[in-house]
Design a protein around this motif. Structure first.
Motif, PDB file in Angstrom:
ATOM      1  N   LYS A  52       0.831  -1.209   0.000  1.00  0.00           N
ATOM      2  CA  LYS A  52       0.000   0.000   0.000  1.00  0.00           C
ATOM      3  C   LYS A  52       0.867   1.261   0.000  1.00  0.00           C
ATOM      4  N   SER A  53       1.939   1.258   0.772  1.00  0.00           N
ATOM      5  CA  SER A  53       2.794   2.451   0.812  1.00  0.00           C
ATOM      6  C   SER A  53       3.497   2.673  -0.527  1.00  0.00           C
ATOM      7  N   THR A  54       3.906   1.604  -1.195  1.00  0.00           N
ATOM      8  CA  THR A  54       4.525   1.736  -2.509  1.00  0.00           C
ATOM      9  C   THR A  54       3.502   2.210  -3.532  1.00  0.00           C
ATOM     10  N   SER A  55       2.290   1.697  -3.434  1.00  0.00           N
ATOM     11  CA  SER A  55       1.209   2.134  -4.312  1.00  0.00           C
ATOM     12  C   SER A  55       0.956   3.631  -4.140  1.00  0.00           C
ATOM     13  N   THR A  56       0.908   4.080  -2.899  1.00  0.00           N
ATOM     14  CA  THR A  56       0.714   5.501  -2.601  1.00  0.00           C
ATOM     15  C   THR A  56       1.813   6.331  -3.244  1.00  0.00           C
ATOM     16  N   HIS A  57       3.035   5.861  -3.175  1.00  0.00           N
ATOM     17  CA  HIS A  57       4.167   6.563  -3.797  1.00  0.00           C
ATOM     18  C   HIS A  57       3.958   6.690  -5.310  1.00  0.00           C
ATOM     19  N   HIS A  58       3.569   5.589  -5.957  1.00  0.00           N
ATOM     20  CA  HIS A  58       3.373   5.612  -7.412  1.00  0.00           C
ATOM     21  C   HIS A  58       2.264   6.578  -7.811  1.00  0.00           C
ATOM     22  N   PHE A  59       1.170   6.591  -7.077  1.00  0.00           N
ATOM     23  CA  PHE A  59       0.092   7.532  -7.374  1.00  0.00           C
ATOM     24  C   PHE A  59       0.565   8.973  -7.181  1.00  0.00           C
ATOM     25  N   ARG A  60       1.382   9.218  -6.157  1.00  0.00           N
ATOM     26  CA  ARG A  60       1.885  10.574  -5.917  1.00  0.00           C
ATOM     27  C   ARG A  60       2.780  11.026  -7.072  1.00  0.00           C
ATOM     28  N   VAL A  61       3.652  10.142  -7.557  1.00  0.00           N
ATOM     29  CA  VAL A  61       4.524  10.485  -8.686  1.00  0.00           C
ATOM     30  C   VAL A  61       3.682  10.849  -9.905  1.00  0.00           C
ATOM     31  N   LEU A  62       2.654  10.060 -10.186  1.00  0.00           N
ATOM     32  CA  LEU A  62       1.778  10.347 -11.330  1.00  0.00           C
ATOM     33  C   LEU A  62       1.053  11.670 -11.154  1.00  0.00           C
ATOM     34  N   ARG A  63       0.565  11.939  -9.941  1.00  0.00           N
ATOM     35  CA  ARG A  63      -0.161  13.188  -9.678  1.00  0.00           C
ATOM     36  C   ARG A  63       0.770  14.394  -9.796  1.00  0.00           C
ATOM     37  N   GLU A  64       1.942  14.311  -9.194  1.00  0.00           N
ATOM     38  CA  GLU A  64       2.868  15.443  -9.207  1.00  0.00           C
ATOM     39  C   GLU A  64       3.433  15.717 -10.602  1.00  0.00           C
ATOM     40  N   ALA A  65       3.459  14.691 -11.457  1.00  0.00           N
ATOM     41  CA  ALA A  65       3.905  14.883 -12.843  1.00  0.00           C
ATOM     42  C   ALA A  65       2.799  15.460 -13.720  1.00  0.00           C
ATOM     43  N   GLY A  66       1.557  15.432 -13.222  1.00  0.00           N
ATOM     44  CA  GLY A  66       0.438  15.951 -14.003  1.00  0.00           C
ATOM     45  C   GLY A  66      -0.238  14.900 -14.856  1.00  0.00           C
ATOM     46  N   VAL A  67       0.050  13.625 -14.611  1.00  0.00           N
ATOM     47  CA  VAL A  67      -0.534  12.547 -15.403  1.00  0.00           C
ATOM     48  C   VAL A  67      -1.936  12.199 -14.919  1.00  0.00           C
ATOM     49  N   ILE A  68      -2.146  12.248 -13.606  1.00  0.00           N
ATOM     50  CA  ILE A  68      -3.465  11.949 -13.052  1.00  0.00           C
ATOM     51  C   ILE A  68      -3.931  13.095 -12.163  1.00  0.00           C
ATOM     52  N   ARG A  69      -5.235  13.112 -11.930  1.00  0.00           N
ATOM     53  CA  ARG A  69      -5.846  14.025 -10.968  1.00  0.00           C
ATOM     54  C   ARG A  69      -6.458  13.165  -9.878  1.00  0.00           C
ATOM     55  N   GLN A  70      -6.276  13.563  -8.630  1.00  0.00           N
ATOM     56  CA  GLN A  70      -6.846  12.831  -7.507  1.00  0.00           C
ATOM     57  C   GLN A  70      -7.698  13.772  -6.665  1.00  0.00           C
ATOM     58  N   VAL A  71      -8.865  13.279  -6.284  1.00  0.00           N
ATOM     59  CA  VAL A  71      -9.765  14.030  -5.405  1.00  0.00           C
ATOM     60  C   VAL A  71     -10.311  13.075  -4.355  1.00  0.00           C
ATOM     61  N   TYR A  72     -10.608  13.627  -3.211  1.00  0.00           N
ATOM     62  CA  TYR A  72     -11.235  12.836  -2.161  1.00  0.00           C
ATOM     63  C   TYR A  72     -12.740  12.855  -2.340  1.00  0.00           C
ATOM     64  N   ARG A  73     -13.365  11.696  -2.231  1.00  0.00           N
ATOM     65  CA  ARG A  73     -14.819  11.546  -2.192  1.00  0.00           C
ATOM     66  C   ARG A  73     -15.101  10.776  -0.920  1.00  0.00           C
ATOM     67  N   GLY A  74     -15.484  11.498   0.124  1.00  0.00           N
ATOM     68  CA  GLY A  74     -15.614  10.865   1.429  1.00  0.00           C
ATOM     69  C   GLY A  74     -14.231  10.440   1.873  1.00  0.00           C
ATOM     70  N   THR A  75     -14.075   9.167   2.185  1.00  0.00           N
ATOM     71  CA  THR A  75     -12.770   8.677   2.608  1.00  0.00           C
ATOM     72  C   THR A  75     -11.986   8.061   1.449  1.00  0.00           C
ATOM     73  N   ALA A  76     -12.602   7.944   0.275  1.00  0.00           N
ATOM     74  CA  ALA A  76     -11.925   7.349  -0.883  1.00  0.00           C
ATOM     75  C   ALA A  76     -11.171   8.414  -1.665  1.00  0.00           C
ATOM     76  N   LYS A  77      -9.992   8.046  -2.122  1.00  0.00           N
ATOM     77  CA  LYS A  77      -9.228   8.922  -3.005  1.00  0.00           C
ATOM     78  C   LYS A  77      -9.465   8.424  -4.427  1.00  0.00           C
ATOM     79  N   MET A  78     -10.104   9.253  -5.234  1.00  0.00           N
ATOM     80  CA  MET A  78     -10.454   8.894  -6.605  1.00  0.00           C
ATOM     81  C   MET A  78      -9.405   9.465  -7.561  1.00  0.00           C
ATOM     82  N   SER A  79      -9.024   8.664  -8.534  1.00  0.00           N
ATOM     83  CA  SER A  79      -8.013   9.064  -9.505  1.00  0.00           C
ATOM     84  C   SER A  79      -8.596   9.028 -10.912  1.00  0.00           C
ATOM     85  N   SER A  80      -8.146   9.963 -11.731  1.00  0.00           N
ATOM     86  CA  SER A  80      -8.539   9.979 -13.143  1.00  0.00           C
ATOM     87  C   SER A  80      -7.355  10.482 -13.964  1.00  0.00           C
TER      88      SER A  80
END
Length: 109
Positions: A52-80
Motif C-alpha cells: 500500500k505504501s509503494t502504491s501511494t508513492h506511485h500515485f503521488r509520482v503520477l499526480r505530481e507529474a500531471g498525469v493523473i488528478r486525484q480528489v477525495y470523495r468521502g474517505t476514498a481517493k479517486m483518480s482519473s
C-alpha cells in the motif's frame, strides 16, 4: 470542515520530462492504462502487486507529474487520467504509450 485537497500542477507546469519519468515505471504505467480504460477509479480498485505504501508513492509520482488528478470523495481517493491536458500538451503520447503497453501484454504468454 474543509474538504481535503491534493496539489496538482497546472497545465502550464506539466513538463514532458516529468511525464516520461512517471510513465517509465511498469506499475505506474499499469495505473495509467487502467485509468485510460475505466475513467475514474479509487486507488484501491486497481490491483497492483506492490504494498500500500509503494502504491501511494506511485500515485503521488503520477499526480505530481500531471498525469493523473486525484480528489477525495468521502474517505476514498479517486483518480482519473488528465487526458485532456496531456493530449493538448503532447498530442499522441498517451495513445502511443497505451498501445505499446497493450501490445506488450498481448505478446506475453
Amino acid at each position: 470542515m474543509t474538504p481535503r485537497t491534493l496539489d496538482h500542477p497546472d497545465r502550464s507546469e506539466i513538463r514532458l520530462e516529468n511525464v516520461l519519468h512517471a510513465l517509465s515505471d511498469p506499475v505506474r504505467l499499469q495505473v495509467v492504462c487502467y485509468l485510460a480504460g475505466s475513467g475514474e477509479s479509487s486507488c484501491s480498485a486497481i490491483d497492483l502487486a506492490v504494498s500500500k505504501s509503494t502504491s501511494t508513492h506511485h500515485f503521488r509520482v503520477l499526480r505530481e507529474a500531471g498525469v493523473i488528478r486525484q480528489v477525495y470523495r468521502g474517505t476514498a481517493k479517486m483518480s482519473s487520467l488528465r487526458r485532456d491536458d496531456l493530449d493538448a500538451l503532447f498530442p499522441g503520447l498517451l495513445d502511443t504509450v497505451i498501445r505499446a503497453y497493450d501490445m506488450r501484454r498481448a505478446a506475453t504468454p
